[in-house]
Design an enzyme around this catalytic site. Structure first.
Site, PDB file in Angstrom:
ATOM      1  N   CYS A  16       0.824  -1.222   0.000  1.00 42.82           N
ATOM      2  CA  CYS A  16       0.000   0.000   0.000  1.00 42.82           C
ATOM      3  C   CYS A  16       0.858   1.271   0.000  1.00 42.82           C
ATOM      4  O   CYS A  16       0.336   2.357  -0.231  1.00 42.82           O
ATOM      5  CB  CYS A  16      -0.920   0.017   1.215  1.00 42.82           C
TER       6      CYS A  16
ATOM      7  N   HIS B 241      -3.135   7.066   4.061  1.00 43.19           N
ATOM      8  CA  HIS B 241      -3.601   5.827   3.438  1.00 43.19           C
ATOM      9  C   HIS B 241      -4.960   5.464   4.048  1.00 43.19           C
ATOM     10  O   HIS B 241      -5.099   5.407   5.276  1.00 43.19           O
ATOM     11  CB  HIS B 241      -2.572   4.730   3.674  1.00 43.19           C
TER      12      HIS B 241
ATOM     13  N   ASN C 288     -10.175  -0.002   1.452  1.00 42.18           N
ATOM     14  CA  ASN C 288      -8.724   0.129   1.311  1.00 42.18           C
ATOM     15  C   ASN C 288      -8.347  -0.303  -0.112  1.00 42.18           C
ATOM     16  O   ASN C 288      -8.503  -1.472  -0.460  1.00 42.18           O
ATOM     17  CB  ASN C 288      -8.067  -0.769   2.365  1.00 42.18           C
TER      18      ASN C 288
HETATM   19  O1  UT7 Z   1      -3.400  -1.462   3.855  1.00 43.71           O
HETATM   20  C1  UT7 Z   1      -2.698  -2.376   4.609  1.00 43.71           C
HETATM   21  C2  UT7 Z   1      -2.715  -1.927   5.992  1.00 43.71           C
HETATM   22  N1  UT7 Z   1      -3.821  -2.565   6.710  1.00 43.71           N
HETATM   23  C3  UT7 Z   1      -4.264  -1.995   7.791  1.00 43.71           C
HETATM   24  O2  UT7 Z   1      -3.850  -0.950   8.161  1.00 43.71           O
HETATM   25  C4  UT7 Z   1      -5.283  -2.753   8.627  1.00 43.71           C
HETATM   26  C5  UT7 Z   1      -5.002  -2.531  10.086  1.00 43.71           C
HETATM   27  N2  UT7 Z   1      -5.898  -3.270  10.959  1.00 43.71           N
HETATM   28  C6  UT7 Z   1      -7.209  -2.935  11.086  1.00 43.71           C
HETATM   29  O3  UT7 Z   1      -7.681  -2.038  10.431  1.00 43.71           O
HETATM   30  C7  UT7 Z   1      -8.031  -3.674  12.105  1.00 43.71           C
HETATM   31  O4  UT7 Z   1      -7.175  -4.463  12.924  1.00 43.71           O
HETATM   32  C8  UT7 Z   1      -9.129  -4.584  11.479  1.00 43.71           C
HETATM   33  C9  UT7 Z   1     -10.216  -3.724  10.869  1.00 43.71           C
HETATM   34  C10 UT7 Z   1      -8.514  -5.495  10.426  1.00 43.71           C
HETATM   35  C11 UT7 Z   1      -9.763  -5.459  12.571  1.00 43.71           C
HETATM   36  O5  UT7 Z   1     -10.293  -4.633  13.614  1.00 43.71           O
HETATM   37  P1  UT7 Z   1      -9.952  -4.949  15.131  1.00 43.71           P
HETATM   38  O6  UT7 Z   1     -10.678  -3.975  15.951  1.00 43.71           O
HETATM   39  O7  UT7 Z   1      -8.455  -4.991  15.275  1.00 43.71           O
HETATM   40  O8  UT7 Z   1     -10.608  -6.362  15.337  1.00 43.71           O
HETATM   41  P2  UT7 Z   1      -9.923  -7.735  15.790  1.00 43.71           P
HETATM   42  O9  UT7 Z   1      -9.064  -8.277  14.702  1.00 43.71           O
HETATM   43  O10 UT7 Z   1      -9.295  -7.554  17.131  1.00 43.71           O
HETATM   44  O11 UT7 Z   1     -11.192  -8.660  15.952  1.00 43.71           O
HETATM   45  C12 UT7 Z   1     -12.158  -8.426  16.978  1.00 43.71           C
HETATM   46  C13 UT7 Z   1     -13.303  -9.400  16.801  1.00 43.71           C
HETATM   47  C14 UT7 Z   1     -12.848 -10.836  16.623  1.00 43.71           C
HETATM   48  O12 UT7 Z   1     -13.769 -11.680  17.273  1.00 43.71           O
HETATM   49  P3  UT7 Z   1     -13.445 -12.284  18.716  1.00 43.71           P
HETATM   50  O13 UT7 Z   1     -12.158 -13.065  18.537  1.00 43.71           O
HETATM   51  O14 UT7 Z   1     -13.279 -11.101  19.629  1.00 43.71           O
HETATM   52  O15 UT7 Z   1     -14.634 -13.125  19.000  1.00 43.71           O
HETATM   53  C15 UT7 Z   1     -12.969 -11.056  15.139  1.00 43.71           C
HETATM   54  O16 UT7 Z   1     -13.186 -12.405  14.799  1.00 43.71           O
HETATM   55  O17 UT7 Z   1     -14.040  -9.065  15.632  1.00 43.71           O
HETATM   56  C16 UT7 Z   1     -14.175 -10.226  14.806  1.00 43.71           C
HETATM   57  N3  UT7 Z   1     -14.260  -9.813  13.419  1.00 43.71           N
HETATM   58  C17 UT7 Z   1     -15.434  -9.517  12.833  1.00 43.71           C
HETATM   59  N4  UT7 Z   1     -16.700  -9.496  13.287  1.00 43.71           N
HETATM   60  C18 UT7 Z   1     -17.672  -9.130  12.440  1.00 43.71           C
HETATM   61  C19 UT7 Z   1     -13.271  -9.665  12.507  1.00 43.71           C
HETATM   62  N5  UT7 Z   1     -13.764  -9.263  11.339  1.00 43.71           N
HETATM   63  C20 UT7 Z   1     -15.128  -9.159  11.502  1.00 43.71           C
HETATM   64  C21 UT7 Z   1     -16.177  -8.788  10.665  1.00 43.71           C
HETATM   65  N6  UT7 Z   1     -17.422  -8.783  11.184  1.00 43.71           N
HETATM   66  N7  UT7 Z   1     -15.981  -8.415   9.374  1.00 43.71           N
END
Ligand code: UT7
Length: 309
Positions: A111, A234, A264
């Site tokens: 990215c 970004h 993204n």
């Molecule tokens: O361009 C490349 C650079 N990329 C980035 O900058 C991405 C950086 N990371 C992020 O933007 C975030 O970490 C995400 C948006 C990818 C994820 O958000 P988060 O607040 O960090 O969530 P998490 O990974 O800690 O997941 C929290 C919960 C999990 O469930 P449990 O384990 O707490 O039961 C996930 O399984 O949310 C769940 N989850 C979802 N739930 C509903 C993950 N994706 C989804 C979804 N819908 N789409």
């Protein structure tokens, strides 16, 4: 002498996927996606649509704004990780379609690719300031999506953004960095071909590299945060953008955003947002524009550019 931006262009995939569409496909909700990412919908390639088409549309917009033709170009650089062909380079396919005749090549910096490509272009200007360079960020990153993986599928979209660079002194400072990592954000050839991401790890990398890189380029440009008129981050997650706003202490109105309707778009994210902001009439001559990107690699980069058109 560095270079100046003479024109900008952009294009998005013509298929729109809303959060509601994902609710029907995955165990997710509009509420989760909006509150965790800021995304409401994203554009992906429609059936029969190619990344080349998006890139050529973006390039044509940039050339038209610059008042130039493809034959005027001395180099074409395309930042992408999802080219239409494994070989030839996406930039060569674009060159053919545009009817240009100059050297053309791709770079892969995730990215951050667009900021990396600006740095590469700057090297050509150091050798000969009297050139025109087309720099394109283009990704159809949804090609690499596992549509059953809710942790990645809802985040991305397909787009292209382009700039035409010419003689001038618009670029005031630029930094690029890499911290080789194959665990947090990757896609392995001939394995499963899907993007895998350790979201929280990448989030932590994003916020720390973004703040560090922006502080560096602002200092290197000999300006202060008060002198910055627009910051293009970004568009990966609205929470990362909000973190940047808070940490840098710069008013939120200086941060244009389009993530809510684009998702993204990888290497296209910054140049497409740039084009949208330029065409909205938000930039005035002499204003200072900061860009900051981060992504697979792990790579990051930032630049300060004085707006001159
Ligand atoms: O361009 C490349 C650079 N990329 C980035 O900058 C991405 C950086 N990371 C992020 O933007 C975030 O970490 C995400 C948006 C990818 C994820 O958000 P988060 O607040 O960090 O969530 P998490 O990974 O800690 O997941 C929290 C919960 C999990 O469930 P449990 O384990 O707490 O039961 C996930 O399984 O949310 C769940 N989850 C979802 N739930 C509903 C993950 N994706 C989804 C979804 N819908 N789409």
């Amino acid at each position: 002498m560095s270079f100046s931006i003479l024109g900008t262009g952009s294009a998005f995939g013509s298929r729109v996927i809303t959060n509601g569409d994902f609710e029907k496909m995955l165990d997710t909700s509009d509420e989760w996606i909006r509150t965790r990412t800021g995304i409401r919908e994203r554009h992906t390639l429609a059936e029969g649509e190619s990344l080349t088409q998006l890139a050529c549309k973006a390039a044509s917009g940039a050339l038209e704004m610059a008042g130039l033709t493809p034959q005027d170009l001395d180099y074409i650089i395309c930042a992408t990780v999802t080219a239409d062909y494994k070989t030839p380079a996406q930039a060569c396919v674009i060159q053919k379609e545009l009817g240009a005749t100059c050297p053309a090549f791709d770079i892969n910096a995730g990215c951050s690719g667009f900021v990396y490509a600006l740095n590469v272009a700057n090297g050509f200007f150091a050798v000969n300031p009297d050139i025109k360079v087309l720099v394109i960020g283009a990704d159809a990153i949804t090609r690499l999506m596992d549509w059953n993986d809710r942790s990645t599928a809802v985040l991305f979209g397909d787009a292209s953004g382009a700039v035409v660079l010419g003689k001038g002194n618009g670029l005031k400072a630029l930094t690029i960095k890499a911290k080789g990592n194959t665990d947090y954000l990757y896609c392995i050839n001939e394995k499963d071909e899907y993007v895998h991401m350790a979201g929280q790890k990448v989030f932590q990398f994003a916020v720390s590299s973004m703040v560090r890189d922006i502080k560096k380029v602002v200092k290197d440009a000999g300006i202060t945060f008060d002198d910055v008129d627009h910051i293009l981050l970004h568009q990966a997650n609205m929470r990362i953008i909000d973190f940047g706003i808070e940490k840098l202490g710069i008013p939120p109105e200086k941060f244009p955003v389009n993530i809510y309707k684009t998702g993204n778009t990888s290497a296209a994210s910054i140049p497409a947002l740039l084009d949208e902001t330029v065409r909205s009439g938000a930039f005035k001559k002499g204003e200072m524009v900061v860009m900051s990107a981060f992504g697979a690699g792990l790579t990051s980069g930032a630049a300060v550019i004085e707006w001159e058109i």
